[in-house]
Design a protein around this motif. Sequence first.
Motif, PDB file in Angstrom:
ATOM      1  N   MET A   1       0.827  -1.211   0.000  1.00 40.51           N
ATOM      2  CA  MET A   1       0.000   0.000   0.000  1.00 40.51           C
ATOM      3  C   MET A   1       0.866   1.269   0.000  1.00 40.51           C
ATOM      4  O   MET A   1       0.578   2.227  -0.696  1.00 40.51           O
ATOM      5  N   LYS A   2       1.947   1.239   0.813  1.00 40.54           N
ATOM      6  CA  LYS A   2       2.830   2.402   0.880  1.00 40.54           C
ATOM      7  C   LYS A   2       3.469   2.670  -0.470  1.00 40.54           C
ATOM      8  O   LYS A   2       3.615   3.825  -0.890  1.00 40.54           O
ATOM      9  N   ASN A   3       3.858   1.580  -1.160  1.00 34.19           N
ATOM     10  CA  ASN A   3       4.473   1.708  -2.479  1.00 34.19           C
ATOM     11  C   ASN A   3       3.498   2.331  -3.481  1.00 34.19           C
ATOM     12  O   ASN A   3       3.876   3.172  -4.302  1.00 34.19           O
ATOM     13  N   ILE A   4       2.225   1.933  -3.410  1.00 35.33           N
ATOM     14  CA  ILE A   4       1.190   2.469  -4.297  1.00 35.33           C
ATOM     15  C   ILE A   4       0.984   3.961  -4.032  1.00 35.33           C
ATOM     16  O   ILE A   4       0.849   4.761  -4.965  1.00 35.33           O
ATOM     17  N   ILE A  85      -2.901   1.337 -13.417  1.00 36.03           N
ATOM     18  CA  ILE A  85      -1.518   0.856 -13.333  1.00 36.03           C
ATOM     19  C   ILE A  85      -0.855   1.267 -12.012  1.00 36.03           C
ATOM     20  O   ILE A  85       0.046   0.580 -11.530  1.00 36.03           O
ATOM     21  N   ILE A  86      -1.305   2.386 -11.435  1.00 35.92           N
ATOM     22  CA  ILE A  86      -0.779   2.779 -10.122  1.00 35.92           C
ATOM     23  C   ILE A  86      -1.206   1.753  -9.076  1.00 35.92           C
ATOM     24  O   ILE A  86      -0.404   1.304  -8.249  1.00 35.92           O
ATOM     25  N   LYS A  87      -2.480   1.360  -9.101  1.00 37.01           N
ATOM     26  CA  LYS A  87      -2.995   0.365  -8.152  1.00 37.01           C
ATOM     27  C   LYS A  87      -2.312  -0.988  -8.327  1.00 37.01           C
ATOM     28  O   LYS A  87      -2.152  -1.751  -7.370  1.00 37.01           O
ATOM     29  N   ARG A  88      -1.916  -1.303  -9.570  1.00 37.22           N
ATOM     30  CA  ARG A  88      -1.255  -2.569  -9.851  1.00 37.22           C
ATOM     31  C   ARG A  88       0.230  -2.530  -9.528  1.00 37.22           C
ATOM     32  O   ARG A  88       0.930  -3.543  -9.643  1.00 37.22           O
ATOM     33  N   GLY A  89       0.737  -1.354  -9.148  1.00 36.02           N
ATOM     34  CA  GLY A  89       2.142  -1.234  -8.783  1.00 36.02           C
ATOM     35  C   GLY A  89       3.087  -1.284  -9.967  1.00 36.02           C
ATOM     36  O   GLY A  89       4.182  -1.858  -9.872  1.00 36.02           O
ATOM     37  N   ALA A  90       2.695  -0.686 -11.089  1.00 34.93           N
ATOM     38  CA  ALA A  90       3.549  -0.667 -12.277  1.00 34.93           C
ATOM     39  C   ALA A  90       4.844   0.087 -11.987  1.00 34.93           C
ATOM     40  O   ALA A  90       4.961   0.804 -10.986  1.00 34.93           O
ATOM     41  N   LYS A  91       5.820  -0.082 -12.860  1.00 32.05           N
ATOM     42  CA  LYS A  91       7.105   0.592 -12.695  1.00 32.05           C
ATOM     43  C   LYS A  91       6.916   2.101 -12.656  1.00 32.05           C
ATOM     44  O   LYS A  91       6.108   2.655 -13.401  1.00 32.05           O
ATOM     45  N   THR A  92       7.688   2.748 -11.791  1.00 30.86           N
ATOM     46  CA  THR A  92       7.548   4.194 -11.604  1.00 30.86           C
ATOM     47  C   THR A  92       7.781   4.961 -12.911  1.00 30.86           C
ATOM     48  O   THR A  92       7.042   5.900 -13.234  1.00 30.86           O
ATOM     49  N   GLY A  93       8.812   4.570 -13.672  1.00 29.46           N
ATOM     50  CA  GLY A  93       9.094   5.245 -14.936  1.00 29.46           C
ATOM     51  C   GLY A  93       7.943   5.131 -15.912  1.00 29.46           C
ATOM     52  O   GLY A  93       7.629   6.083 -16.637  1.00 29.46           O
ATOM     53  N   TYR A  94       7.312   3.974 -15.938  1.00 25.41           N
ATOM     54  CA  TYR A  94       6.166   3.755 -16.819  1.00 25.41           C
ATOM     55  C   TYR A  94       5.003   4.658 -16.409  1.00 25.41           C
ATOM     56  O   TYR A  94       4.346   5.268 -17.264  1.00 25.41           O
TER      57      TYR A  94
END
Length: 207
Positions: A1-4, A85-94
């Motif tokens: 969750m924190k990462n998202i 894609i944010i909720k799915r934890g996609a790569k930050t650059g993407y």
Amino acid sequence: MKNILTKGRISLLTIFSILLIDQLIKVAVKTSMYFHESIHVTDWFYIYFTENNGMAFGMEIFGKLFLTSFRIIAVGLIAWYLMKIIKRGAKTGYIVCISLIFTGALGNIIDSVFYGILFNESTHSSIANFMPAGGGYSTWFYGKVVDMFYFPIIDTTWPAWIPMIGGEHFIFFSPIFNFADAAISCGIIALLLFYSKYLNETYHSHE
């Protein structure tokens, strides 16, 4: 969750930063320059004020109302995809690339939807005012997109001995664009250069 949450904050920071810069530049140009006025920065870079009714880089293909409606729908779809894609934890650059594309499209929508009522007409002899007493130059959804960056990197004349085009004027990279257009282009180029494999994986994961 924190990462998202962190990825979401990065996306929001990208969106608000690009949008703020884009609109500040457009308003400054619109309220301080005559239409088609040019400021020489270097031999290959000019601030050249112009406006367009069409898509990025001044390309006009369809009717104004259709274009604005299309932009709004497209931005809505990109916003939905970005949240996904944010909720799915996609790569930050993407996520940043998609945020750039989203913000660029949104920046030009603001011009199309609001500028017609917020400013009066820019002409070769008069500079536009913000919220003029006599009203704007158009109505909702019929505003013009403000462009100002012009990079004639090569401005020359073809040698006379070249068949067909000899003696004709040639400019390499003649489009005039704005900060929002640049954000879209940078986002797309970065996607193709660094995330083409990731895009392919994302596509196949939905099959």
